[in-house]
Scaffold this active site. Sequence first.
Site, PDB file in Angstrom:
ATOM      1  N   ASP A  46       0.887  -1.204  -0.120  1.00 63.67           N
ATOM      2  CA  ASP A  46      -0.165  -0.086  -0.110  1.00 63.67           C
ATOM      3  C   ASP A  46       0.961   1.263   0.224  1.00 63.67           C
ATOM      4  O   ASP A  46       1.508   1.668   0.854  1.00 63.67           O
ATOM      5  CB  ASP A  46      -0.904  -0.028   1.404  1.00 63.67           C
ATOM      6  CG  ASP A  46      -1.900   1.188   1.275  1.00 63.67           C
ATOM      7  OD1 ASP A  46      -2.057   1.762   0.049  1.00 63.67           O
ATOM      8  OD2 ASP A  46      -2.680   1.013   1.950  1.00 63.67           O
ATOM      9  N   ASP A  92      -3.371   2.397  -5.730  1.00 60.34           N
ATOM     10  CA  ASP A  92      -2.376   2.462  -4.950  1.00 60.34           C
ATOM     11  C   ASP A  92      -2.198   1.385  -3.834  1.00 60.34           C
ATOM     12  O   ASP A  92      -1.509   1.512  -2.950  1.00 60.34           O
ATOM     13  CB  ASP A  92      -2.535   3.817  -4.061  1.00 60.34           C
ATOM     14  CG  ASP A  92      -3.652   3.982  -3.164  1.00 60.34           C
ATOM     15  OD1 ASP A  92      -4.300   3.002  -3.306  1.00 60.34           O
ATOM     16  OD2 ASP A  92      -3.697   5.001  -2.387  1.00 60.34           O
ATOM     17  N   GLU A  93      -3.015   0.226  -4.159  1.00 54.24           N
ATOM     18  CA  GLU A  93      -2.681  -1.010  -3.198  1.00 54.24           C
ATOM     19  C   GLU A  93      -3.089  -2.265  -4.106  1.00 54.24           C
ATOM     20  O   GLU A  93      -3.780  -2.218  -5.148  1.00 54.24           O
ATOM     21  CB  GLU A  93      -3.457  -0.690  -2.161  1.00 54.24           C
ATOM     22  CG  GLU A  93      -4.773  -0.805  -2.335  1.00 54.24           C
ATOM     23  CD  GLU A  93      -5.803  -0.706  -1.008  1.00 54.24           C
ATOM     24  OE1 GLU A  93      -5.284  -1.331  -0.043  1.00 54.24           O
ATOM     25  OE2 GLU A  93      -6.473   0.055  -0.891  1.00 54.24           O
TER      26      GLU A  93
END
Length: 411
Positions: free
Chosen positions: A26, A116-117
């Site tokens: 993350d 983003d993860e």
Amino acid sequence: MFVSDSVAGRRPRIRTRTEASILHADLDSFYASVEQRDQPWLRGKPVIVGGGVVLAASYEAKAFGIRTPMNIGQVLRLCPHAVLVPPRMSAYAAASKAVLAVFHDTTPIVEPISIDEAFLDVGGLRRIRGAPIDIARTLRAEVARSVGLPISVGIAGTKFLAKVASAVAKPDGLRLVEPGAELEFLHPLPVERLWGVGKVTAATLHANGITRIGQLAELGEPHLRAILGPAAARHLFALASARDPRRVETGKRRRSIGAQRALGRRHREPDELAAYLDGLTDRLGRRLRAADRVCRTVILRLRFDDFTRATRSHTLAEATDATAALRHAARLLLDTAQPLITERGITLIGLALTNLDDADTMQLTLPLQPRADNTLDATLDDLRRRFGSTAVTRAALLDKGAGLSVPLLPD
């Protein structure tokens, strides 16, 4: 390695892994980190990415209590020296693509969750890449070297625990939850760490004296049913007992697409809201057709002046990707919600399309003609693809702009 059980004809379910080999990676304060990377003078400063509201805040800003989606006035009261930066969505999309490439270089089993993860399964890589914790260290170093961004990684035997571990490791950290130590790690944490525990559920649990995950686990599922109902009790007790049989899955298509527009706190006339909603409908219709998908359900999302939220939904008689049909459904929802908007004010309007299916699986209707490819939607899509998304717009939006378009994962 994992132990599994199965029923004849069904896919095996993971019951217990013999090692912690699921990673949750993350990126930390993604938008703000990209700005601090690209503008070194911002490093170490409380950076706010946004316009009327906060889209992202650096950890230096979060230390002052700044969170999304605060309005900028509140931000400046909490932190007068905050640095406001306008969002650059193309830069965030490029950074996300570069990080995703690092993930796929690490293992072929990658399940992106957002830009983003992602979850990564590294269970079969010990001989060629080393132990999972070594793989995680290498991944973090490679993201920092090649993309220039900090990333936190959690490692565990289940997806849920890996995600909790990455959150505990933030910022820019690494946390391993060894097999056998899951409950020791999980039970001291607040109940808000459990998936499915939002403000309402947390308040209910707190009212019953349950603030830690261990307390929830000790209470047991039968007692939880009386507090939360059977479905929530079963779900939360399983997580509190570190049970999560889900695999890391590749090739999953998104179950919904959405877009939203922050409006600030000034009064908005119904015609203005309708224009913004039409713009969101145009954007989502184009995404839907580009992905060869159709939808059945249209959802209107509203955030009011007191920052409470509400949703309204409408399910269509048949799946479609036609902008006109989507716009009609969205306008009906807005008309229904207008009295509530007038009473409570509005700071954000959003639209989501759910119950998605592949366009080529649509059931044909009489007279069983193939779907037309020379429609107005197709023409507008082609113009925007060739000349940019703002090449053609609605007259009602000429002086209002198209709003921000948040980067999305490939579908």
